[in-house]
Write a protein that holds these residues in place. Structure first.
Motif, PDB file in Angstrom:
ATOM      1  N   ILE A  21      -1.120  -6.980  -2.738  1.00 16.86           N
ATOM      2  CA  ILE A  21      -0.554  -7.894  -3.954  1.00 16.86           C
ATOM      3  C   ILE A  21       0.123  -8.800  -3.660  1.00 16.86           C
ATOM      4  O   ILE A  21       0.266  -9.896  -3.698  1.00 16.86           O
ATOM      5  N   GLU A 103      -8.248 -12.506  -5.792  1.00 15.25           N
ATOM      6  CA  GLU A 103      -9.226 -11.837  -6.811  1.00 15.25           C
ATOM      7  C   GLU A 103      -9.663  -9.971  -6.316  1.00 15.25           C
ATOM      8  O   GLU A 103      -9.547  -8.891  -6.673  1.00 15.25           O
ATOM      9  N   TRP A 104     -10.372 -10.006  -5.182  1.00 13.39           N
ATOM     10  CA  TRP A 104     -10.313  -8.839  -4.416  1.00 13.39           C
ATOM     11  C   TRP A 104      -8.731  -8.069  -3.538  1.00 13.39           C
ATOM     12  O   TRP A 104      -8.933  -7.261  -4.259  1.00 13.39           O
ATOM     13  N   TYR A 105      -7.897  -8.905  -3.056  1.00  9.84           N
ATOM     14  CA  TYR A 105      -7.015  -7.922  -3.322  1.00  9.84           C
ATOM     15  C   TYR A 105      -6.524  -7.631  -4.145  1.00  9.84           C
ATOM     16  O   TYR A 105      -5.659  -6.741  -3.675  1.00  9.84           O
ATOM     17  N   VAL A 106      -6.280  -8.270  -5.186  1.00  8.09           N
ATOM     18  CA  VAL A 106      -5.790  -7.981  -6.344  1.00  8.09           C
ATOM     19  C   VAL A 106      -5.752  -6.562  -6.543  1.00  8.09           C
ATOM     20  O   VAL A 106      -5.155  -5.921  -7.199  1.00  8.09           O
ATOM     21  N   GLY A 107      -7.149  -6.674  -7.143  1.00  8.39           N
ATOM     22  CA  GLY A 107      -7.728  -5.612  -7.652  1.00  8.39           C
ATOM     23  C   GLY A 107      -8.015  -4.268  -6.562  1.00  8.39           C
ATOM     24  O   GLY A 107      -7.776  -2.930  -6.823  1.00  8.39           O
ATOM     25  N   GLY A 108      -8.109  -4.500  -5.739  1.00  6.54           N
ATOM     26  CA  GLY A 108      -7.818  -3.464  -4.004  1.00  6.54           C
ATOM     27  C   GLY A 108      -6.720  -2.803  -4.160  1.00  6.54           C
ATOM     28  O   GLY A 108      -6.139  -1.840  -4.186  1.00  6.54           O
ATOM     29  N   LEU A 110      -4.436  -2.694  -6.700  1.00  4.55           N
ATOM     30  CA  LEU A 110      -4.165  -1.874  -7.799  1.00  4.55           C
ATOM     31  C   LEU A 110      -4.670  -0.669  -7.414  1.00  4.55           C
ATOM     32  O   LEU A 110      -3.960   0.502  -7.810  1.00  4.55           O
ATOM     33  N   ALA A 111      -5.889  -0.768  -6.761  1.00  2.32           N
ATOM     34  CA  ALA A 111      -6.403   0.857  -6.433  1.00  2.32           C
ATOM     35  C   ALA A 111      -5.937   1.452  -5.686  1.00  2.32           C
ATOM     36  O   ALA A 111      -5.821   2.480  -5.895  1.00  2.32           O
TER      37      ALA A 111
END
Length: 127
Positions: A21, A103-108, A110-111
């Motif tokens: 992130i 956005e995929w890096y932020v979601g990933g 956080l997951a």
């Protein structure tokens, strides 16, 4: 053994999630470079296959538990490594281009932090 693995993998996911992130602008170009180098993709696939198979053999059943999550991570590593070996490089580059977005890096990330926290809480008996 599962407590040890949950601690190690939990810490890894927690640390890497936070770093992804915070440093996604530096990671994104590196992932693009990785997708252009067939030797690195195959080496990564071989390492992922070994790690994934180790987890799958040790914990073959996916369930709603700490060991089930370790199993799921193992299966995901095995599938990704098979993709690296089975797909042509053009397909790997195309897949990388679709997912190599902020956005995929932020979601990933956080997951990853959530999974790491769950494993750590479970492994240290704080649940």
């Amino acid at each position: 053994m599962e407590i040890f693995l949950a601690k190690v993998i939990g810490l890894y996911f927690l640390i890497m999630g936070a770093l992804v992130i915070m440093r996604r602008s530096a990671i994104m170009p590196a992932i693009n470079d990785l997708a252009k180098n067939r030797a690195l993709v195959l080496a990564l696939g071989a390492i992922e296959l070994a790690a994934g198979l180790s987890l799958v053999v040790a914990y073959p059943v996916v369930s709603y538990s700490m060991t089930g999550l370790l199993s799921l991570i193992g299966y995901m590593l095995v599938v990704e490594s098979i993709v690296y070996f089975a797909f042509p490089m053009n397909s790997i580059r195309s897949i990388t281009a679709k997912f190599n977005r902020s956005e995929w890096y932020v979601g990933g990330g956080l997951a990853s932090i959530a999974i790491g926290a769950y494993l750590l809480v479970s492994a240290f008996g704080l649940w």
